[in-house]
Every structure is written in structure tokens, then in C-alpha cells.
Write a protein that holds these residues in place. Sequence first.
Motif, PDB file in Angstrom:
ATOM      1  N   ASN A  91     -51.209 -17.349  62.969  1.00  0.00           N
ATOM      2  CA  ASN A  91     -50.946 -16.096  62.248  1.00  0.00           C
ATOM      3  C   ASN A  91     -49.462 -15.777  62.200  1.00  0.00           C
ATOM      4  O   ASN A  91     -48.930 -15.383  61.166  1.00  0.00           O
ATOM      5  CB  ASN A  91     -51.689 -14.930  62.909  1.00  0.00           C
ATOM      6  CG  ASN A  91     -53.154 -14.933  62.560  1.00  0.00           C
ATOM      7  OD1 ASN A  91     -53.577 -15.527  61.557  1.00  0.00           O
ATOM      8  ND2 ASN A  91     -53.962 -14.293  63.384  1.00  0.00           N
ATOM      9  N   LEU A  94     -47.675 -18.121  59.797  1.00  0.00           N
ATOM     10  CA  LEU A  94     -47.925 -17.705  58.413  1.00  0.00           C
ATOM     11  C   LEU A  94     -47.059 -16.514  58.044  1.00  0.00           C
ATOM     12  O   LEU A  94     -46.504 -16.441  56.950  1.00  0.00           O
ATOM     13  CB  LEU A  94     -49.401 -17.359  58.212  1.00  0.00           C
ATOM     14  CG  LEU A  94     -50.353 -18.541  58.101  1.00  0.00           C
ATOM     15  CD1 LEU A  94     -51.794 -18.064  58.081  1.00  0.00           C
ATOM     16  CD2 LEU A  94     -50.052 -19.353  56.843  1.00  0.00           C
ATOM     17  N   GLU A  95     -46.933 -15.599  58.997  1.00  0.00           N
ATOM     18  CA  GLU A  95     -46.144 -14.406  58.741  1.00  0.00           C
ATOM     19  C   GLU A  95     -44.670 -14.756  58.524  1.00  0.00           C
ATOM     20  O   GLU A  95     -44.030 -14.241  57.605  1.00  0.00           O
ATOM     21  CB  GLU A  95     -46.289 -13.452  59.918  1.00  0.00           C
ATOM     22  CG  GLU A  95     -46.173 -12.019  59.500  1.00  0.00           C
ATOM     23  CD  GLU A  95     -46.767 -11.099  60.550  1.00  0.00           C
ATOM     24  OE1 GLU A  95     -46.198 -10.026  60.732  1.00  0.00           O
ATOM     25  OE2 GLU A  95     -47.770 -11.462  61.186  1.00  0.00           O
ATOM     26  N   THR A  97     -43.467 -17.611  57.469  1.00  0.00           N
ATOM     27  CA  THR A  97     -43.339 -18.316  56.193  1.00  0.00           C
ATOM     28  C   THR A  97     -43.354 -17.333  55.040  1.00  0.00           C
ATOM     29  O   THR A  97     -42.589 -17.458  54.083  1.00  0.00           O
ATOM     30  CB  THR A  97     -44.493 -19.325  56.027  1.00  0.00           C
ATOM     31  OG1 THR A  97     -44.646 -20.020  57.255  1.00  0.00           O
ATOM     32  CG2 THR A  97     -44.219 -20.312  54.922  1.00  0.00           C
ATOM     33  N   LYS A  98     -44.243 -16.343  55.150  1.00  0.00           N
ATOM     34  CA  LYS A  98     -44.342 -15.335  54.100  1.00  0.00           C
ATOM     35  C   LYS A  98     -43.032 -14.561  53.983  1.00  0.00           C
ATOM     36  O   LYS A  98     -42.562 -14.260  52.888  1.00  0.00           O
ATOM     37  CB  LYS A  98     -45.489 -14.370  54.417  1.00  0.00           C
ATOM     38  CG  LYS A  98     -46.420 -14.156  53.242  1.00  0.00           C
ATOM     39  CD  LYS A  98     -47.726 -13.487  53.615  1.00  0.00           C
ATOM     40  CE  LYS A  98     -47.580 -12.068  54.125  1.00  0.00           C
ATOM     41  NZ  LYS A  98     -48.855 -11.535  54.650  1.00  0.00           N
ATOM     42  N   LEU A  99     -42.432 -14.247  55.121  1.00  0.00           N
ATOM     43  CA  LEU A  99     -41.170 -13.488  55.116  1.00  0.00           C
ATOM     44  C   LEU A  99     -40.051 -14.269  54.449  1.00  0.00           C
ATOM     45  O   LEU A  99     -39.220 -13.711  53.749  1.00  0.00           O
ATOM     46  CB  LEU A  99     -40.759 -13.170  56.550  1.00  0.00           C
ATOM     47  CG  LEU A  99     -41.438 -11.974  57.189  1.00  0.00           C
ATOM     48  CD1 LEU A  99     -41.095 -11.908  58.661  1.00  0.00           C
ATOM     49  CD2 LEU A  99     -41.026 -10.697  56.481  1.00  0.00           C
ATOM     50  N   GLU A 100     -40.033 -15.576  54.687  1.00  0.00           N
ATOM     51  CA  GLU A 100     -38.984 -16.404  54.106  1.00  0.00           C
ATOM     52  C   GLU A 100     -39.027 -16.405  52.585  1.00  0.00           C
ATOM     53  O   GLU A 100     -38.003 -16.463  51.932  1.00  0.00           O
ATOM     54  CB  GLU A 100     -39.125 -17.853  54.593  1.00  0.00           C
ATOM     55  CG  GLU A 100     -38.526 -18.061  55.953  1.00  0.00           C
ATOM     56  CD  GLU A 100     -38.547 -19.513  56.350  1.00  0.00           C
ATOM     57  OE1 GLU A 100     -39.287 -20.291  55.716  1.00  0.00           O
ATOM     58  OE2 GLU A 100     -37.836 -19.850  57.293  1.00  0.00           O
ATOM     59  N   GLY A 101     -40.234 -16.341  52.060  1.00  0.00           N
ATOM     60  CA  GLY A 101     -40.356 -16.468  50.612  1.00  0.00           C
ATOM     61  C   GLY A 101     -40.623 -15.165  49.886  1.00  0.00           C
ATOM     62  O   GLY A 101     -41.018 -15.181  48.741  1.00  0.00           O
ATOM     63  N   SER A 102     -40.402 -14.027  50.565  1.00  0.00           N
ATOM     64  CA  SER A 102     -40.841 -12.771  49.946  1.00  0.00           C
ATOM     65  C   SER A 102     -39.772 -12.197  49.019  1.00  0.00           C
ATOM     66  O   SER A 102     -39.182 -11.168  49.277  1.00  0.00           O
ATOM     67  CB  SER A 102     -41.241 -11.751  51.006  1.00  0.00           C
ATOM     68  OG  SER A 102     -40.195 -11.558  51.913  1.00  0.00           O
ATOM     69  N   MET A 105     -40.985  -8.853  47.394  1.00  0.00           N
ATOM     70  CA  MET A 105     -41.479  -7.927  48.410  1.00  0.00           C
ATOM     71  C   MET A 105     -41.489  -6.479  47.895  1.00  0.00           C
ATOM     72  O   MET A 105     -40.547  -6.046  47.244  1.00  0.00           O
ATOM     73  CB  MET A 105     -40.555  -8.040  49.621  1.00  0.00           C
ATOM     74  CG  MET A 105     -40.976  -7.254  50.804  1.00  0.00           C
ATOM     75  SD  MET A 105     -39.801  -7.486  52.171  1.00  0.00           S
ATOM     76  CE  MET A 105     -38.431  -6.497  51.610  1.00  0.00           C
ATOM     77  N   ASN A 149     -43.734  -4.369  56.755  1.00  0.00           N
ATOM     78  CA  ASN A 149     -42.820  -5.193  57.553  1.00  0.00           C
ATOM     79  C   ASN A 149     -42.155  -4.386  58.662  1.00  0.00           C
ATOM     80  O   ASN A 149     -42.013  -4.861  59.784  1.00  0.00           O
ATOM     81  CB  ASN A 149     -41.751  -5.844  56.667  1.00  0.00           C
ATOM     82  CG  ASN A 149     -42.313  -7.034  55.904  1.00  0.00           C
ATOM     83  OD1 ASN A 149     -43.407  -7.509  56.193  1.00  0.00           O
ATOM     84  ND2 ASN A 149     -41.564  -7.508  54.929  1.00  0.00           N
TER      85      ASN A 149
END
Length: 259
Positions: A91, A94-95, A97-102, A105, A149
Motif C-alpha cells: 500500500n 502504491l502511494e 508511486t501515485k505521488l510521483e505521477g500526480s 492532483m 495528501n
Amino acid sequence: GNLKQRVEVIGNDEIARLCNAFNEMNEKINKIDRERRQFVADASHELKSPLASINVLVESLISSELENKEMAMEFLKDINSEINRLTNIVNNLLELTKLEGSFGMKVEKFDLNDVCLQVVRRVGYIAKTKNIEIFYDGQSVEIEGNRDNIFRALYNVVENAVKYSYEFSRVDFWVERDYRGAIVHIKDHGVGIPEEDLPKIFERFYRVDKTRDRKTGGSGLGLSIVNEIIKKHNGSIEVKSRVGEGTEFIIIIPYEYKG
Ligand code: ADP
């Protein structure tokens, strides 16, 4: 492929400057590439150890043919906690990775006070089990950013404050404001962080005490998530700590989101 070659620079003309720029860019790409490889290697290593434990436990259960019910139950509990650890790591990965590509946002205006109160309520349950009290002293502060966030970031830090505190102690959590933005303080009276570890605690998978944190189920990713989120909001984090006395995190979140 990795571009190992540097372009030879001769002279000081326009082409030489272009070569220099190219070399610098190349070094940056190589650095990012190295960091990515390291990250994948570290992540695999972290996932491997709970998997290995589960493997041993299941094989023992199989060869025991479940004769001893009590022992089997103990093994199942261990398997359960290893699975929880795995879930937690995945988890958090994943979080991150999501932050890197947001790029897209969601940015909104919200009251930081509401978010802090929500954090206190959520961490309060964990605090209670250790007889720790969270004292929150806040005020209405409108800030701009991604609410979820900011919740996640503050949650991680307040949860750590409780996790690394002794029983029957207190955590102080308060918000001030000045020209830089909202200044969030989270202060505990827990185990503290050795000075030499302080610069590393925001690194991925970094734990001060590997053995101790195995039991608390920490992945060492919590603070790197916090760091990513605060960086995204153009904020900053300061940590003061003394071993055996406690730790204080000071997080500055600018009022306006600059993107
Ligand atoms: P973890 O999931 O292991 O808590 P974090 O990234 O959240 O990972 O924190 C990294 C390390 O920093 C922790 O393993 C712990 O050793 C240390 N740490 C973080 N917060 C505190 C705190 N409030 N008091 C003492 N140590 C802390």
C-alpha cells in the motif's frame, strides 16, 4: 540504456557549452536511473523477507499435519501478521508511486484545522491502547493543496509520535501561522532519534532500529511519503530529537499552492 560516455569538451565556444549541458543532463539521467534500480532492489528485498517467513510457517504447518492445534494456531497468527506487513508495504509503495505521477492532483482550499482534528480522531484509537493522550491546540487556517495528501502526511507523523512513545505519555500537536504559512508542530516524549540517523529518516525503507520496528510493522516508507507530499506543497520539514527524551517535527505548509 545507460549513457556512460561523456562528450569531450574542447574550447569555450557555443558547441563546447552545448556539450557541457549535454554532459550535465546525462549525469542527471544516470543518477535517476541508478536511484530507480536501487529502489526496485530495496523494494524486492523488503517484500522477500515476509514472504520467506510465510513460506517457512506454511511448510511447517503442512509437515506437522496440524497435529498440534495450539501450535498451528500460533503459526497462523504469525502468518497473519506477516501478510499484514506485506499489505502495508505494498500500500505504501502504491502511494509513493501515485505521488510521483500526480500531475493532475486535485488542488482545493480547505481548513487545515479540520484535517488536524480528523488526524487526532483517527490516531486517537491507537493512542488509547498505549494510554497516550494527544493534546491538540489549533485554529482555523485556510490553506490550498490536496486535502487527502495533507491528511496522509500529518497522519503518518502523528501516528509515528504515538508509535515511538512510551506508555502513559503525551503527544502535543499544535498549529501556528506566520508569513511562511501554517506551522504544524508534533512533539512526543518517546524514544527519540539518534543524531546520526536524523538525515536518513526520510529515505525510503529507512528504519532506525530494524529489530524494534519489525514488531511495530513499520515499512520505513511513512516518512518518505510525508516528505514527497510536503515537497509537492512547497513546504519544509524540520526535526529536533533527543534519544530517550523525544522528538519534535515542525512542518511548514505554505498558504498557497504553487504547483
Ligand atoms: P516506519 O514505518 O518504520 O515508522 P517511517 O518512514 O515512518 O517508517 O519512519 C522511519 C524511521 O524513523 C522509523 O523507523 C523510526 O525509527 C524513526 N522515527 C520516525 N518518527 C519517529 C518518532 N516520532 N520518534 C522516534 N523515532 C521515529
